[in-house]
Design a protein around this motif. Structure first.
Motif, mmCIF file in Angstrom:
data_model
loop_
_atom_site.group_PDB
_atom_site.id
_atom_site.type_symbol
_atom_site.label_atom_id
_atom_site.label_comp_id
_atom_site.label_asym_id
_atom_site.label_seq_id
_atom_site.Cartn_x
_atom_site.Cartn_y
_atom_site.Cartn_z
ATOM 1 N N UNK A 20 30.222 5.943 -54.229
ATOM 2 C CA UNK A 20 30.692 6.837 -55.030
ATOM 3 C C UNK A 20 31.667 7.769 -54.307
ATOM 4 N N UNK A 21 31.378 8.119 -53.062
ATOM 5 C CA UNK A 21 32.354 9.073 -52.167
ATOM 6 C C UNK A 21 33.476 8.136 -51.750
ATOM 7 N N UNK A 22 33.551 7.074 -51.339
ATOM 8 C CA UNK A 22 34.600 6.261 -50.956
ATOM 9 C C UNK A 22 35.475 5.780 -52.118
ATOM 10 N N UNK A 23 35.151 5.674 -53.365
ATOM 11 C CA UNK A 23 36.055 5.226 -54.278
ATOM 12 C C UNK A 23 37.018 6.093 -54.812
ATOM 13 N N UNK A 24 36.675 7.594 -54.861
ATOM 14 C CA UNK A 24 37.601 8.434 -55.676
ATOM 15 C C UNK A 24 39.172 8.283 -55.224
ATOM 16 N N UNK A 25 39.346 8.539 -53.620
ATOM 17 C CA UNK A 25 40.712 8.430 -53.259
ATOM 18 C C UNK A 25 41.413 7.327 -53.479
ATOM 19 N N UNK A 26 40.747 6.299 -53.410
ATOM 20 C CA UNK A 26 41.274 4.857 -53.872
ATOM 21 C C UNK A 26 41.885 4.717 -55.345
ATOM 22 N N UNK A 27 40.916 5.320 -56.297
ATOM 23 C CA UNK A 27 41.413 5.476 -57.686
ATOM 24 C C UNK A 27 42.483 6.198 -57.725
ATOM 25 N N UNK A 28 42.645 7.283 -57.018
ATOM 26 C CA UNK A 28 43.840 8.511 -57.100
ATOM 27 C C UNK A 28 44.958 7.549 -56.643
ATOM 28 N N UNK A 29 44.783 7.056 -55.225
ATOM 29 C CA UNK A 29 45.934 6.087 -54.926
ATOM 30 C C UNK A 29 46.583 5.127 -55.870
ATOM 31 N N UNK A 30 45.744 4.214 -56.643
ATOM 32 C CA UNK A 30 46.342 3.483 -57.424
ATOM 33 C C UNK A 30 46.966 4.059 -58.742
ATOM 34 N N UNK A 31 46.216 5.250 -59.167
ATOM 35 C CA UNK A 31 46.698 5.816 -60.379
ATOM 36 C C UNK A 31 48.081 6.301 -60.168
ATOM 37 N N UNK A 32 48.315 6.969 -59.036
ATOM 38 C CA UNK A 32 49.596 7.321 -58.713
ATOM 39 C C UNK A 32 50.804 6.347 -58.714
ATOM 40 N N UNK A 33 50.350 5.185 -58.426
ATOM 41 C CA UNK A 33 51.352 4.007 -58.255
ATOM 42 C C UNK A 33 51.276 3.614 -59.852
ATOM 43 N N UNK A 34 50.754 3.881 -60.737
ATOM 44 C CA UNK A 34 50.889 3.465 -62.132
ATOM 45 C C UNK A 34 50.040 2.158 -62.407
ATOM 46 N N UNK A 35 49.216 1.745 -61.458
ATOM 47 C CA UNK A 35 48.342 0.565 -61.712
ATOM 48 C C UNK A 35 47.257 0.554 -62.375
ATOM 49 N N UNK A 36 46.533 1.636 -62.219
ATOM 50 C CA UNK A 36 44.919 1.652 -62.702
ATOM 51 C C UNK A 36 44.789 1.914 -64.217
ATOM 52 N N UNK A 37 43.759 0.987 -64.578
ATOM 53 C CA UNK A 37 43.231 1.262 -65.932
ATOM 54 C C UNK A 37 41.860 1.356 -65.641
#
Ligand code: AP5
Ligand code: MG
Ligand code: ZN
Length: 216
Positions: free
Chosen positions: A178-195
């Motif tokens: 839970x703790x390590x996932x959030x920054x990764x989600x932010x990273x891919x969200x910024x790149x417009x890749x995340x759903x």
């Protein structure tokens, strides 16, 4: 096509990847599966990884990054694309992956986050059973084999519980990731890749959403 399946332990990454593999050509690369296979075969990688995986801790980035880098450069992945399951799991891994893909002239097409509440995850992990022969994943209640006690895929009648699914280890695994996932989600969200998709639906409905993202 190259995709990443993300989700906390028990979210359904492995389950969805079994469905995806039937309809799409991408090579399934699951770091957890690679470690479990190395542990079973008692290879040097397995002996090292076991120190971490048994307790639900992460294998050091240095080891994991090297392993994935080698796998991504192999011919089948270059030809068919990849479906990463359980990697990247730290921001360092995400950055290493970006660099490796750049070196290989490849890019990520979709990052799918399977969203499930931590309380639901505990129930899923404690009821999970895995075929001892082929590794197919089931759940005693939510996803049992079609014929009671017989693996749908290979016909084996032997099932095991994963070492890290023992009740006392499940909570720690979920919290850590839970703790390590959030920054990764932010990273891919910024790149417009995340759903993000709702993982608290029957397996078939989750898969329908995955297909909508990947296309026919
Ligand atoms: P890994 O094997 O990747 O474990 P995990 O991330 O904890 O994820 P799981 O495999 O437990 O969950 P899943 O999302 O695949 O869920 P599943 O589909 O099985 O990693 C294991 C260990 O290896 C780590 O702890 C770490 O030590 C190490 N490791 C791996 N990658 C690493 C990395 N990148 N860096 C460092 N270390 C690493 O489903 C779970 C259960 O729910 C099943 O019983 C299933 O039948 C059921 N289910 C699935 N979907 C549904 C649904 N929609 N409704 C009801 N039940 C469902
Ligand atoms: Mg899995
Ligand atoms: Zn089987």
């Amino acid at each position: 096509m190259n995709i990443i399946l993300m989700g906390l332990p028990g979210a359904g990454k492995g389950t969805q990847s079994e469905h995806i593999s039937k309809d799409y050509p991408m090579v399934h690369i699951a770091t957890g599966d690679i470690f479990r296979s190395a542990i079973k075969n008692e290879t040097p990688l397995g002996l090292e990884a076991k120190k971490y995986t048994d307790n639900g801790n992460l294998v050091p980035d240095e080891i994991t990054n090297k392993l994935v880098k080698e796998r991504l450069s192999q011919a089948d992945v270059q030809e068919q694309g990849f479906m990463l399951d359980g990697y990247p799991r730290t921001i360092d891994q995400a950055q290493a992956l970006d660099q490796n893909l750049q070196d290989l002239g490849q890019k990520i097409d979709h990052v799918i986050y399977i969203d499930v509440d931590p309380e639901v995850l505990k129930e899923r992990l404690s009821g999970r059973i895995v075929c001892a022969n082929c590794g197919a994943t089931y759940h005693k209640i939510f996803n049992p084999p079609k014929v009671d006690g017989v693996c749908d895929v290979c016909g084996s009648t032997e099932f095991v519980q994963r070492e890290d699914d023992k009740p006392e280890k499940v909570g720690h695994r979920i919290q850590l990731q839970y703790d390590t996932t959030r920054p990764i989600l932010e990273h891919y969200d910024q790149l417009g890749l995340l759903t993000r998709i709702n993982g608290e639906q029957p397996i078939e409905n989750v898969y329908r959403e995955v297909r909508n993202i990947l296309g026919e």
